[in-house]
Design a protein around this motif. Structure first.
Motif, mmCIF file in Angstrom:
data_model
loop_
_atom_site.group_PDB
_atom_site.id
_atom_site.type_symbol
_atom_site.label_atom_id
_atom_site.label_comp_id
_atom_site.label_asym_id
_atom_site.label_seq_id
_atom_site.Cartn_x
_atom_site.Cartn_y
_atom_site.Cartn_z
ATOM 1 N N TRP A 1 0.793 -1.279 0.044
ATOM 2 C CA TRP A 1 0.044 -0.113 0.053
ATOM 3 C C TRP A 1 0.873 1.233 0.063
ATOM 4 C CZ3 TRP A 1 -4.557 -0.227 -1.568
ATOM 5 C CH2 TRP A 1 -5.340 -1.750 -1.597
ATOM 6 N N ILE A 2 2.053 1.157 0.468
ATOM 7 C CA ILE A 2 2.850 2.173 0.693
ATOM 8 C C ILE A 2 3.285 2.440 -0.880
ATOM 9 C CG2 ILE A 2 5.209 3.092 1.148
ATOM 10 C CD1 ILE A 2 4.984 1.950 3.844
ATOM 11 N N VAL A 3 3.548 1.521 -1.695
ATOM 12 C CA VAL A 3 4.006 1.620 -3.153
ATOM 13 C C VAL A 3 2.810 1.954 -3.809
ATOM 14 C CG1 VAL A 3 4.458 0.309 -5.245
ATOM 15 C CG2 VAL A 3 5.900 -0.043 -3.141
ATOM 16 N N VAL A 4 1.495 1.664 -3.574
ATOM 17 C CA VAL A 4 0.281 2.338 -4.441
ATOM 18 C C VAL A 4 0.397 3.760 -4.040
ATOM 19 C CG1 VAL A 4 -2.030 2.311 -4.309
ATOM 20 C CG2 VAL A 4 -1.122 0.090 -4.268
ATOM 21 N N ARG A 5 0.298 4.066 -2.784
ATOM 22 C CA ARG A 5 0.468 5.343 -2.546
ATOM 23 C C ARG A 5 1.502 6.205 -3.053
ATOM 24 N NH1 ARG A 5 3.126 7.594 2.545
ATOM 25 N NH2 ARG A 5 4.896 7.347 1.311
ATOM 26 N N ASN A 6 2.693 5.688 -3.236
ATOM 27 C CA ASN A 6 3.751 6.353 -3.988
ATOM 28 C C ASN A 6 3.463 6.665 -5.327
ATOM 29 O OD1 ASN A 6 5.335 6.445 -1.767
ATOM 30 N ND2 ASN A 6 6.472 4.574 -2.310
ATOM 31 N N VAL A 7 3.093 5.511 -5.979
ATOM 32 C CA VAL A 7 2.969 5.452 -7.398
ATOM 33 C C VAL A 7 1.665 6.597 -7.847
ATOM 34 C CG1 VAL A 7 0.883 3.817 -7.847
ATOM 35 C CG2 VAL A 7 2.706 4.202 -9.859
ATOM 36 N N LEU A 8 0.610 6.642 -6.955
ATOM 37 C CA LEU A 8 -0.445 7.712 -7.264
ATOM 38 C C LEU A 8 0.069 9.136 -6.711
ATOM 39 C CD1 LEU A 8 -3.327 6.041 -5.345
ATOM 40 C CD2 LEU A 8 -2.839 6.396 -7.985
ATOM 41 N N VAL A 9 1.014 9.196 -6.081
ATOM 42 C CA VAL A 9 1.707 10.626 -5.912
ATOM 43 C C VAL A 9 2.659 11.060 -6.970
ATOM 44 C CG1 VAL A 9 3.315 11.951 -4.215
ATOM 45 C CG2 VAL A 9 1.693 10.636 -3.214
ATOM 46 N N PHE A 10 3.403 10.088 -7.141
ATOM 47 C CA PHE A 10 4.197 9.996 -8.610
ATOM 48 C C PHE A 10 3.346 10.832 -9.511
ATOM 49 C CE2 PHE A 10 8.042 10.011 -10.739
ATOM 50 C CZ PHE A 10 7.966 9.454 -11.988
ATOM 51 N N ALA A 11 2.595 9.649 -10.060
ATOM 52 C CA ALA A 11 2.142 10.214 -11.117
ATOM 53 C C ALA A 11 1.128 11.565 -11.180
ATOM 54 C CB ALA A 11 1.124 8.864 -11.952
ATOM 55 N N GLY A 12 0.479 11.428 -9.850
ATOM 56 C CA GLY A 12 -0.608 12.698 -9.843
ATOM 57 C C GLY A 12 0.297 13.891 -10.207
ATOM 58 N N ILE A 13 1.312 14.142 -9.205
ATOM 59 C CA ILE A 13 1.871 15.450 -9.078
ATOM 60 C C ILE A 13 2.717 15.473 -10.400
ATOM 61 C CG2 ILE A 13 3.671 16.734 -7.976
ATOM 62 C CD1 ILE A 13 3.169 15.475 -5.335
ATOM 63 N N SER A 14 3.188 14.507 -11.065
ATOM 64 C CA SER A 14 4.006 14.705 -12.428
ATOM 65 C C SER A 14 2.955 15.035 -13.278
ATOM 66 C CB SER A 14 4.597 13.342 -12.620
ATOM 67 O OG SER A 14 5.564 13.059 -11.685
ATOM 68 N N VAL A 15 2.003 14.575 -13.587
ATOM 69 C CA VAL A 15 1.011 14.796 -14.501
ATOM 70 C C VAL A 15 0.643 16.139 -14.483
ATOM 71 C CG1 VAL A 15 -0.955 14.200 -15.901
ATOM 72 C CG2 VAL A 15 0.682 12.324 -14.991
ATOM 73 N N ALA A 16 0.098 16.640 -13.111
ATOM 74 C CA ALA A 16 -0.377 17.945 -13.018
ATOM 75 C C ALA A 16 0.677 18.919 -13.253
ATOM 76 C CB ALA A 16 -0.764 18.059 -11.492
ATOM 77 N N LEU A 17 1.976 18.779 -13.078
ATOM 78 C CA LEU A 17 2.884 19.871 -13.346
ATOM 79 C C LEU A 17 3.266 19.906 -14.719
ATOM 80 C CD1 LEU A 17 5.400 19.225 -10.288
ATOM 81 C CD2 LEU A 17 4.190 21.243 -10.793
ATOM 82 N N LYS A 18 3.418 18.720 -15.472
ATOM 83 C CA LYS A 18 3.518 18.656 -17.103
ATOM 84 C C LYS A 18 2.278 19.193 -17.647
ATOM 85 C CE LYS A 18 4.399 14.142 -16.765
ATOM 86 N NZ LYS A 18 4.900 12.684 -17.369
#
Lengths: 308, 297
Positions: free
Chosen positions: A80-97
């Motif tokens: 679940w830590i990994v799930v949280r990480n991937v959502l954070v990573f993708a969410g913030i990255s895509v928003a910034l992009k």
């Protein structure tokens, strides 16, 4: 003239020709479909079967254990830590992009000197191999001679080097930065093309009505751009969720599990940990989210195709 | 009297309108140049830093004195890289794998794209969707079973295995992109040829293909780039240094405690050259190809 008169009898002859078209249609499609069945379909089925087995590298026997792999994973805190990480990573990255890509697209949309050259330069982070981008940033982040730390220490701003990649909090920000640097041109180039298809009369009408820059952006640009934005955002999200190279090379998912995402976890469990079945199960668990994204994406693309 | 007032007020309105237009122009220009200026610095600096490190490699003693400009230019790091590692082999392998998978994907993809774009038959829409799905299908899910299957076939550490793996994404990608491109070509041209007695195949080869050349060129460039840049499959499948492509090869350089950044950046520079050159040479195709799928028309 011959063309115009010929266009009249075509409908009936086209209907008559349909069976022949069908044969050729399937024939031309066959090589590609066959390859896909062999290279995508079969591995996918194998993956699903593997996830239901206790299959280890080096062992021939693969006992069927049903949903055990999935249950173990879903009960594992690390997962679940990994799930949280991937959502954070993708969410913030895509928003910034998206934000940066839109800003750059808007800026490039106006005519200006050297626009062509600037546009070419802007594509470069996306054109470079991901590996190259990652290595450059790894070097810049380095706490032994890397340029960021050297400049910061040289100007006296900090006393000891910042551990961009090994500090648990900073690590995620650092990998996001690299993903954004690498990925924003995809947004800016596509959005720029989208901007150029917004009719200029709409802008003129808004100007005459007294709309300022911001109002024009909100009421003319954004609505016109929204479909393209949706497609690009969804596509990028899907790819970012699957990204392996950036995180693997920069942090190996560390420190600890701070930047581990589903792709790196799959690698660690399946190849490093030799547990193929469980590793595949990790990836399969990503499918529900992906399916939702794909369905949304298909809907937006079809809308574009109907409108365009 | 009322006419004069009307003209005067109209003129005032026009002046303030022009004034606000000018102010607007200033604001726009400021925004534009701040965005582009920042973006240019952020984009260019890392690439500049790569080149600087490659041709003015830092000494191993890593003094914290760092200069943003080159002190000298030398090929020593690059020649060390080429001597001590199989870098040239990696490059050759990358090229081989990329070229073969690109050629196969473009040929197969063009045929499939023509079928999907022009011909009619039941299930066409569904099949088109299948290609799109295959393209965005997560590589992380497929890489493990592909690894297992190729191991069983004895094709790991073999460029054939890698080519097959690359077809997984190059074929759907080329098909999807070319399909979008072909649908933008008006069908009247083929119809005319068909009426004049040409077969479908002749119409396809003699009329559509030449017209589709820019799209095919873009697809070729993209497919080559995807293969050249690919990391995950190459990393997992290739372990023999002489068979490796550039991706796992360069990874070898960054494992361990001591990083020789001069060599690494030299390698990075060399690895980037082909794709960057391709993009600069064929920019128009790239942009039109990139937007073919996402934006219509």
């Amino acid at each position: 003239m011959a063309l115009r008169t010929a266009s009249v009898p075509i409908p009936s002859s086209r209907r008559f020709r349909l069976p022949r078209d069908a044969g050729l249609g399937y024939l031309l499609l066959a090589p590609a479909i066959l390859l896909l069945l062999m290279l995508v379909g079969y591995p996918f089925l194998t993956a699903v079967v593997m996830s239901l087995q206790k299959k280890l590298i080096g062992q021939a026997a693969a006992p069927f254990i049903g949903l055990d792999n999935y249950i173990t994973l879903l009960m594992d805190r690390t997962f679940w830590i990994v799930v949280r990480n991937v959502l954070v990573f993708a969410g913030i990255s895509v928003a910034l992009k998206l934000i940066i890509g839109t800003a750059v697209a808007l800026a490039l949309n106006e005519s200006m000197p050297a626009r062509g050259i600037i546009r070419s330069i802007m594509i470069l982070p996306w054109a470079l191999p991901t590996l190259v981008a990652v290595l450059i940033w790894m070097w810049m982040y380095s706490d032994v001679g890397g340029v960021f730390n050297s400049v910061l220490m040289g100007t006296g701003a900090i006393e000891r080097p910042i551990l961009f990649l090994s500090d648990p909090v900073l690590a995620m920000a650092s990998v996001i930065a690299v993903n954004v640097w690498r990925g924003f041109p995809f947004f800016s180039i596509t959005l720029l093309a989208g901007l150029q298809s917004v009719p200029s009369d709409a802008y003129d009408a808004a100007k005459v009505d007294g709309a300022g820059i911001y109002a024009r952006f909100r009421h003319v640009t954004l609505p016109g751009l929204a479909p393209v934005m949706a497609v690009v955002t969804l596509l990028s999200t899907i790819f970012t969720l699957n990204d392996f190279a950036i995180i693997w090379l920069l942090t190996r998912g560390g420190p600890g599990n701070a930047t581990d995402v589903l792709s790196t976890l799959t690698y660690k469990v399946a190849i490093r940990g030799l547990e193929l079945g469980k590793g595949v199960a990790v990836s399969v668990l990503m499918l529900p989210l992906l399916i939702v994204l794909i369905v949304l994406l298909t809907r937006f693309i079809n809308k574009r195709e109907e409108a365009g | 009297m009322s006419d004069a007032i009307r003209v005067a007020s109209a003129r005032t309105e026009a002046h303030s309108f022009a004034g606000s237009l000018r102010r607007e122009r200033m604001v726009k220009l400021t925004l534009q140049w701040s965005v582009l200026g920042t973006a240019l610095v952020v984009v260019i600096f890392p690439m500049y830093w790569m080149l600087l490190t490659a041709f003015d490699p830092p000494s191993l003693s890593y003094t914290s004195q760092i200069s943003l400009l080159p002190k000298r230019l030398t090929f020593s790091a690059m020649s060390q890289l080429l001597r001590e590692y199989d870098f040239l082999l990696w490059m050759r392998n990358s090229a081989t794998v990329a070229i073969i998978s690109t050629l196969l994907a473009v040929v197969v993809g063009t045929l499939a794209a023509y079928s999907l774009a022009r011909l009619r038959y039941p299930g066409r829409g569904f099949l088109a969707g299948v290609f799109f799905l295959a393209y965005i299908f997560p590589a992380t899910l497929l890489v493990v079973p592909v690894f297992v299957i190729l191991s069983v076939l004895g094709l790991t550490d073999d460029y054939i295995g890698l080519v097959l793996s690359y077809l997984i994404f190059t074929v759907p990608f080329c098909t999807w992109m070319l399909r979008a491109y072909l649908t933008s070509i008006p069908p009247e041209l083929e119809e005319a040829a068909l009426v004049d007695g040409a077969t479908r195949v002749q119409a396809m080869l003699l009329i559509i293909l030449p017209l589709a050349a820019p799209g095919v060129a873009a697809a070729t460039i993209f497919a080559f780039t995807l293969s050249w840049n690919e990391y995950l499959y190459a990393f997992i499948l290739m372990t023999d240094s002489t068979k490796m492509t550039l991706s796992p090869g360069m990874t070898k350089l960054v494992f361990g405690d001591i990083f020789l950044w001069g060599m690494i950046m030299s390698g990075a520079t060399l690895m980037s050259l082909p794709v960057v050159l391709l993009y600069f040479v064929a920019q128009r195709f790239v942009v039109s190809g990139l937007t073919a799928g996402s934006v219509k028309g």
